[in-house]
Every structure is written in structure tokens, then in C-alpha cells.
Design a protein around this motif. Structure first.
Motif: not given
Length: 700
Positions: A387, A486-488, A490, A531, A534, A537
Motif C-alpha cells: 500500500s 487513483g494515485l491519491r 502517492t 504504491s 493505488e 485502483n
């Protein structure tokens, strides 16, 4: 004479005993002195605390099918009812700790006087506490004040005020609770050495049994321990423990709850504790199975972000049912272990699987060849490398997904749009001045057409075409798309994968990636920490018709009484139109057919329609495969994780070295995906990839 020498002490002890007895039986007789004030001011508050404070219990973490995967606790305790405690245990504890328990009130005035007289003689100090008083004391120490060292010290202080306060609370309990409830409460709260609390946990830890099955010698051993758990620990002090056990057995005979002949047989038996005990389960996610450790750690952190404290999780007695699919998790774990062994020096293989959806993105698996733990020699790491943005080298060309999505949204390109694609090119960096060097990049090989369509570019991944497209779209739009898809978390870390350090003069460490890469065209080539979870996602968002949801590891949480506990979740967001998501998926559908992972797919016998994008960093220190099939979104990353990172080389096993032409996402990161999902999808009908939306086929 001895009596004359001890007379002052005798008189003083009698006076103390009188104060204690009078204070308990007739509080008004104390007057308005300082001692009375000290007691009266605190008793009501403490009584309320005893009522309101719940004993710390073990929290159980399970997979989606309800199978336990880990326990979280501060105190190992298994609560039981009175009917679940063997008569031998109640007889043993009463016999050694308070033989008049069943007939007295909350305190024992005779015992107080006897103890005071005995203490005055100069011999060893005797206690006068009843089981009810001990219950109060232990509840204060182990429950109410367990996180307050100063308060615990006061709870143990050998003062008249403390003893009187304890006695008054004991009287109140004696008036409001049955003897059975008091004895059960005491046996559930008392310590049995180490981190073992309560008779339920003690029976399991020392004998692998339950309290209702304790025989005489087992019950006597445990009853003897409560007086001094460390001194009478059967593993560290077996002789003292045996003597103490036999003393308890003799007390049972004296109290007429055990026949003398049975006592002799019990005393002749060995301690009988399990070998290499006590057997206590691990108290953290590090005790989870190899395929569940990172998942458990992520679920724990997720709940803390949702408002649960670490202490609540360790003491609340919750049942946390996660979204982990045990079949998917174990299958993927086997695949990554076969690809990169757990103890392989310097190479990590992380893998995450997410189920797309409009209302939630359930995490199904979070595994790695590494395991969660503290022994690096065994391939363990204490960091959640699935994660966290632990792949500090990046996901390579899989980041071209973000540039493509941003270009399609801005109308700069569609799947059919031809992109300039020279073999090599130097680009002017955004915000450059005359001192800023150009960003020069080459394609990997000479076989790419110029121009190349975005559709073919997604399959074959030329660098020049995508850096040029990124420059045209603009870094702000590309970075925002990466965040939205998705890379919130990161992008909130710095270029080392850590929390930005404002005190650093180097922007690489002081700025979040979302800021640091605003003027760096290298972003689309994926050379930044990321990540694995992520990144999985990202295809989950595309497969959800452009709907982003946080990677959710929680199905439900129930409290110690079985009542559901709500868990706050970030709301899902429609981040790109469904037509854009479907069209981008169509563009990604050729990677395993004619693209960068096609050769590995063919070798694996892969025939399922899917989406995919590989990535390889410049020095092959990290390779990635990001994609999805059926209702599974995946991310597989293989990267150097040791102190001396080198080029990753393909092979059996994958290893570090200088192999000339290192690993690629298609040759090293994709094979675990093919291996795992060939098994998981066996016999299931294929799920087709959505058709592209004509609105996103061409630039406009």
C-alpha cells in the motif's frame, strides 16, 4: 520484652484497623477529616469508572468468509461467564484468596483486624483484601487506569486512603452485584503473567483448554499465580510455581472443597503446562498468514483513517471482517513466490487485486514475495510495501495511461490520432528558461512507426510519442488525471516516497510529487515512487466506467456485543466519463495480444480478453504490469528493494545483476498475473472489453 517493643506498633495497627472497619461500615463516623475528604471525593467517580470502563478484549480480523487471519490486542483476554468456569477453579481461588468470600460483605472486618495484629508483631505483612477488593484493585490497574502509569502507582500505593477507598467501593459492589458476578468479574480481569489476563486466556495459554475443563491441579496452579504472576510463573520459576500450587491445593482441603486423598494425588502430579508456553497468539498483523499480513496492516491503517484509534482497535473486542478473498490471495501469493522467492536478495514482487464497482472498490488481495515481519533474513519487512509508495523507482511506462486519459479528455488525441514519434527527440521542459537543459529521450528500439496511433502506442509503448503528447496536454492536466484515477496518496509523498520535509532545500524531498513534477516531462515514463495498491485502483476506476472509489478493505465491523459499527469512507467520484474510460480500456486491450506482454502471455497460454500496460524503468530497477480481467483489477510490480539496488534480470528466479538487457514489465512483472488468473478463471466464461466510444476515437 518483644511485646513491649512492639506495643506502639500494635496500638497503631489496631487504630488503623479500627479506622478501616469504621470507615467501611459507618462512613459518617470518620467526621470531616482530610482522610474522609480524600476518600469521599474519589469513590463516586471511581465507582462510575468501574461501571463505564470496559475490559480490553481481543479484536479479531477475518477474511471475507469469516476465517480469522489476525488478532489485535493490548491484553490477551477471553471473557467467560460463571457457568463457563469449572467448580475446581472457583474453589481454588476462593480457598487461597478469600475463604469467607461466600459469606462476607465486600470487605472482611475480621481479616482487617487479624492482618493489623499480625503486622504489628513484626512478622511478614499480611493482606486483608477480599476477592471483591482485589477485583476493584485489579479493575483499576488493568482497565480504568491501564494507560496512566501515575494512576496505576496510586492504585497500588500502600496507604490508608487507598485501602479505605478500595474497601468502600467493594462494599458498594457487594450491595449491587451477586457473588457469582463478582467472582466472574475478578477471574476475567486478573493478570496471569506476561500479557495474559483472565481465566479464559490463562486456561488456553497454559493448558490449551477452556476454564470449564480445568482439573484440580490446573486450577490450583492458576489460582496461585494471581498473588504474584511473575514469581509463580511455571516457565520461569517452576519450583516456586509447584510449591504455590500445592499450597492452594492444601487450602482447598482446609476449605472442605477437596478431599484429602484427591489432594495428595493432585499434588503428586507434575505442573502439566504445555511445552514452550505460554501459547499466546501474536498481538499485531505480523502474526497473520503470509498472504494476509500486508492486507491486515492496510485494513488497520484504513480504520484509523476512518476515525478508530490504535487503542480502540487493540482493546475494543471488535470483529473486523475484511474484503480479502482467501482463494485469490493465496493463488496470487503462490504466483509471486514462484516468480521471486521470499528470501531473494534485493528483489521485491508486490501484487494487489481490486474488484471494481460503482459503490465500492473492494480489495481482494495484497501480497508480496516478502512477508510482513521483522526478520530481513527471512525475507520479512515491517513496512506495508503493497500500500505504501515503496517502489521508489516507479512503475515505468504504465504511467502513460494518465497522459492518454488527459489527452482524450482535453480532445488532444483519440485512439486513432497519429502521434509524432521520432526515434529520439529533445523536448523543452515546461517553465524552462535559457539555463534549463532540454529533456532528451529515445525510443527503446528502431521498430516503431512515425507517426504512431495512440491505440498502437498504448500496446507498444514508444517513449517519444508519449512525452510529446504529455507536453502538448500539459503537466498540470496529466498530474491531476493521475490523482483522479487513483494515485491519491502517492502524489502527496515526495520523490523519495516519504512525507515531504519542508526543512529540506532540495525540492525532491521538500515538495509532494504533485508539485515536484509540474515541470518534469519524465513523469509519463513513470520514474517516481508509487504504491502498488493505488496503481491497481487505476484500472479499477476505468473498469468502473470512470468511477473512482477508495481501495476498501472492510466489509463490516462489529463490536464486542455483535452490534454493527459504521465505518466512514471517502465518497466515490465520477472522475472521467464512462465513454472515455471504455475507450481507454479498448486501447489497453491489445497489450497481451500484440503488445509488450504478448510473448509472455502466449508462453503462459493466456487467451482471456483483458486490459494491460507494462512499465520498465530506464535502468530496469523496476518493472510493472497494470491491468484487469473479468472483475479483477491488478497491479504487479517487481523492483529492487535492497541497500544496493541494481538492474533486475529475468530468470528462474528473478534476480539482481548486470545482464546487459534487463527485465521488462512483460517478461518479469506480467507472468505472475498470467499464472494466477489462469487458475482463478479456469472454466469461467470470458468477459468482453467494452467497445470504444466514437467520441474519443479522434482528436477534436
Amino acid at each position: 520484652m518483644q511485646l513491649s517493643r512492639n506495643l506502639p506498633r500494635f496500638v497503631g495497627s489496631c487504630a488503623i484497623a479500627g479506622v478501616l472497619v469504621a470507615g467501611v461500615l459507618a462512613p459518617v463516623a470518620m467526621g470531616a477529616g482530610v482522610l474522609s475528604n480524600q476518600v469521599s471525593d474519589s469513590v463516586d467517580g471511581i465507582s462510575a469508572s468501574l461501571t463505564a470502563s470496559q475490559q480490553p478484549l481481543v479484536t479479531t480480523v477475518t477474511d471475507r468468509d469469516g476465517n480469522p487471519i489476525a488478532t489485535l490486542f493490548d491484553q490477551y483476554r477471553i471473557p467467560v461467564t460463571y457457568n463457563q468456569i469449572a467448580p475446581t477453579m472457583t474453589a481454588a481461588i476462593v480457598g487461597i484468596e478469600d475463604r469467607r468470600f461466600w459469606s462476607e460483605g465486600g470487605v472482611d472486618p475480621k481479616g482487617m483486624v487479624r492482618a493489623a495484629l499480625h503486622d504489628s508483631s513484626g512478622g511478614a505483612t499480611q493482606g486483608a483484601s477480599t476477592i471483591t477488593q482485589q477485583y476493584v484493585k485489579n479493575y483499576l490497574i488493568n482497565v480504568v487506569d491501564r494507560t496512566d502509569k501515575a494512576a496505576q502507582y496510586a492504585d497500588r500505593a500502600d496507604t490508608i486512603a487507598r485501602k479505605l477507598r478500595e474497601a468502600k467501593i467493594a462494599v458498594q459492589l457487594g450491595q449491587t452485584q451477586s457473588k457469582q458476578d463478582i467472582l466472574t468479574g475478578y477471574l476475567n480481569v486478573v493478570e496471569f503473567a506476561g500479557n495474559i489476563y483472565g481465566i479464559g486466556a490463562a486456561a488456553q495459554a497454559y493448558f490449551h483448554t477452556t476454564p470449564d475443563k480445568l482439573n484440580v491441579q490446573q486450577a490450583a496452579l492458576l489460582a496461585g499465580m494471581v498473588n504474584n504472576p511473575n514469581l509463580y510463573n511455571p516457565y520461569t520459576h517452576p519450583e516456586q510455581a509447584l510449591q504455590r500450587r500445592n499450597t492452594v491445593i492444601d487450602a482447598m482441603v482446609t476449605n472442605r472443597t477437596l478431599a484429602a486423598k484427591d489432594a495428595e494425588a493432585a499434588k503428586a502430579s507434575p505442573l502439566g503446562v504445555i511445552d514452550n508456553g505460554p501459547d499466546i497468539p501474536p498481538s499485531t498483523c505480523m502474526g497473520a498468514p503470509a498472504d494476509a499480513g500486508f492486507f491486515c496492516s492496510y485494513a488497520e491503517g484504513y480504520l484509523q483513517q476512518a476515525g478508530f484509534t490504535a487503542d480502540q482497535l487493540a482493546t475494543g473486542g471488535y470483529t473486523i471482517r475484511t474484503t480479502m478473498d482467501p482463494v485469490v490471495s493465496q493463488t496470487v501469493k503462490n504466483a509471486v513466490d514462484a516468480n521471486v522467492p521470499t528470501t531473494q536478495d534485493g528483489v521485491a514482487n508486490t501484487f494487489a487485486v481490486i474488484s471494481p464497482g460503482q459503490d465500492t472498490h473492494e480489495v481482494l488481495a495484497m501480497v508480496a514475495n516478502r512477508n510482513l515481519g521483522t526478520d530481513p533474513a527471512q525475507g520479512e519487512t515491517s513496512t506495508d510495501i503493497v500500500s505504501h509508495p515503496s517502489n521508489v523507482f516507479g512503475a515505468g511506462s504504465s504511467f502513460k495511461i494518465f497522459t492518454s486519459a488527459a489527452a482524450m479528455e482535453a480532445g488532444k488525441a483519440g485512439l486513432n490520432t497519429p502521434l509524432p514519434n521520432q526515434g529520439g527527440h529533445c523536448f523543452v521542459q515546461p517553465g524552462a528558461n535559457k539555463y534549463t537543459p532540454p529533456y532528451c529521450i529515445q525510443n527503446d528500439g528502431l521498430h516503431y512507426p512515425d507517426p504512431i496511433s495512440l491505440r498502437d502506442g498504448l500496446a507498444t509503448s514508444p517513449n517519444v510519442a508519449f512525452v510529446g503528447l504529455e507536453q502538448e496536454v500539459g503537466m498540470a492536466a496529466v498530474l491531476d488525471m493521475a490523482r483522479r484515477l487513483g494515485l491519491r496518496n502517492t502524489l502527496t509523498t515526495n520523490d523519495a516516497g516519504a512525507t515531504p520535509d519542508p526543512s529540506s532545500s532540495n525540492p525532491q524531498y521538500s515538495e509532494p510529487q504533485s508539485q515536484y513534477f509540474q515541470n518534469k516531462l519524465s513523469f509519463t515514463l513513470g520514474n517516481s515512487p508509487v504504491s502498488t495498491l493505488e496503481m491497481a485502483n487505476v484500472p479499477a476506476t476505468l473498469m468502473s466506467a470512470g468511477k473512482w472509489c477508495p481501495p476498501n478493505p472492510i466489509l463490516s465491523v462489529t463490536d464486542r456485543f455483535g452490534k454493527p459499527v459504521p465505518v466512514k469512507q471517502q465518497p466515490c467520484e465520477q472522475v472521467v466519463p464512462p465513454g472515455l474510460a471504455n475507450t481507454l480500456m479498448a486501447g489497453l486491450s491489445q497489450d497481451t495480444v500484440s503488445g509488450t506482454s504478448a510473448q509472455a502471455a502466449h508462453a503462459a497460454g493466456w487467451t482471456h480478453p483483458d486490459i494491460g500496460k507494462t512499465g520498465t524503468t530506464q535502468e530496469s530497477e523496476s518493472v510493472a504490469f497494470v491491468g484487469g480481467v473479468d472483475n479483477y483489477a491488478v497491479s504487479s510490480m517487481v523492483f529492487a528493494d535492497g541497500r544496493h539496488p541494481e538492474e533486475i534480470c529475468p530468470g528462474t528466479p528473478v534476480h539482481l545483476g548486470s545482464c546487459g538487457h534487463g527485465a521488462f514489465g512483460g517478461t518479469v512483472a506480467a507472468p505472475p498475473y498470467f499464472s494466477a488468473f489462469n487458475q482463478l478463471l479456469a472454466g469461467k466464461p470470458d468477459v468482453p472489453i467494452p467497445a470504444p466510444d466514437p467520441a474519443y476515437l479522434n482528436a477534436h
